[in-house]
Design an enzyme around this catalytic site. Structure first.
Site, PDB file in Angstrom:
ATOM      1  N   VAL A 290       0.867  -1.180   0.000  1.00 56.75           N
ATOM      2  CA  VAL A 290       0.000   0.000   0.000  1.00 56.75           C
ATOM      3  C   VAL A 290       0.899   1.224   0.000  1.00 56.75           C
ATOM      4  O   VAL A 290       2.015   1.199   0.524  1.00 56.75           O
ATOM      5  CB  VAL A 290      -0.965   0.034   1.205  1.00 56.75           C
ATOM      6  CG1 VAL A 290      -2.056  -1.016   1.046  1.00 56.75           C
ATOM      7  CG2 VAL A 290      -0.225  -0.161   2.514  1.00 56.75           C
ATOM      8  N   SER A 291       0.420   2.314  -0.595  1.00 62.43           N
ATOM      9  CA  SER A 291       1.289   3.465  -0.826  1.00 62.43           C
ATOM     10  C   SER A 291       1.232   4.527   0.257  1.00 62.43           C
ATOM     11  O   SER A 291       2.071   5.425   0.291  1.00 62.43           O
ATOM     12  CB  SER A 291       0.954   4.113  -2.176  1.00 62.43           C
ATOM     13  OG  SER A 291      -0.414   4.483  -2.216  1.00 62.43           O
TER      14      SER A 291
END
Length: 214
Positions: free
Chosen positions: A10-11
């Site tokens: 996930v960023s």
């Protein structure tokens, strides 16, 4: 039983804390793995962008699959979506080439890429062909530009001979990588220096300096 690395990413820190993005990816991978009778070993990068491959858990996963087949304890890497692994066609093409060379599998569930199957290999080969086509088009445009500059009497040094896209890629990778790491990434993507040689840290430093001066 086949053992696969399930790679999750996930960023943003918010996504990592909530677990929502990670849970959805994990569920998708686990469902696919159950259907294929795979064991899954999880590697997770939280709060990291896909703008480069320089992510701790991804590098650890690549190290684990890239040993010689007799010593390998996993058979490949699976992701729920390709953009969890890479948002660059060139980066993904480089991973596919590494996988083919060492005979481990790459699976991107959303695109139907599964190099352990004939159909998945076909999809992967199409993607690599597109990446190669892009490089050839860039090279052709650069050649035309060089010939035009030569006719106009302008000097074209080695940095000028470097395809613009390669120079831009070098600078982009360099933002988050060391000189050696940048060289390794460029080589993985199949990009060469202006003279057609593999990249080294020293070559990256020289080109970066000259490009920054322009």
């Amino acid at each position: 039983m086949t053992a696969m690395i399930g790679y999750l990413r996930v960023s943003t820190e918010e996504q990592a804390s909530s677990g929502l993005g990670l849970d959805a990816q994990r569920e998708s991978i686990q469902r696919y793995a159950d259907a294929h009778d795979w064991n899954v070993v999880w590697y997770v990068d939280e709060g990291l962008s896909a703008k480069s491959l320089d992510r701790p858990q991804l590098q650890a996963a690549l190290d684990r699959v890239h040993v010689i087949p007799k010593r390998r304890d996993v058979d490949g890497i699976v992701v729920a979506k390709l953009d969890r692994l890479s948002r660059s066609v060139h980066d993904f093409s480089g991973i596919l080439k590494l996988a083919a060379a060492r005979r481990w599998s790459v699976v991107a569930i959303d695109l139907g890429v599964d190099t352990s199957t004939p159909t998945g290999k076909l999809v992967a080969n199409v993607m690599m062909s597109v990446a190669e086509w892009e490089r050839e088009v860039i090279g052709e445009r650069t050649s035309v530009a060089m010939q035009a500059a030569k006719r106009a009497g302008r000097h074209m040094g080695r940095v000028s001979m470097l395809p613009q896209a390669t120079g831009e890629r070098l600078l982009a990778i360099r933002v988050t990588n060391t000189l050696a790491g940048t060289a390794a990434q460029l080589n993985t993507e199949g990009l060469t220096t202006a003279t057609g040689l593999p990249w080294t840290g020293n070559a990256v430093a020289k080109v970066q300096q000259r490009l920054s001066a322009h």
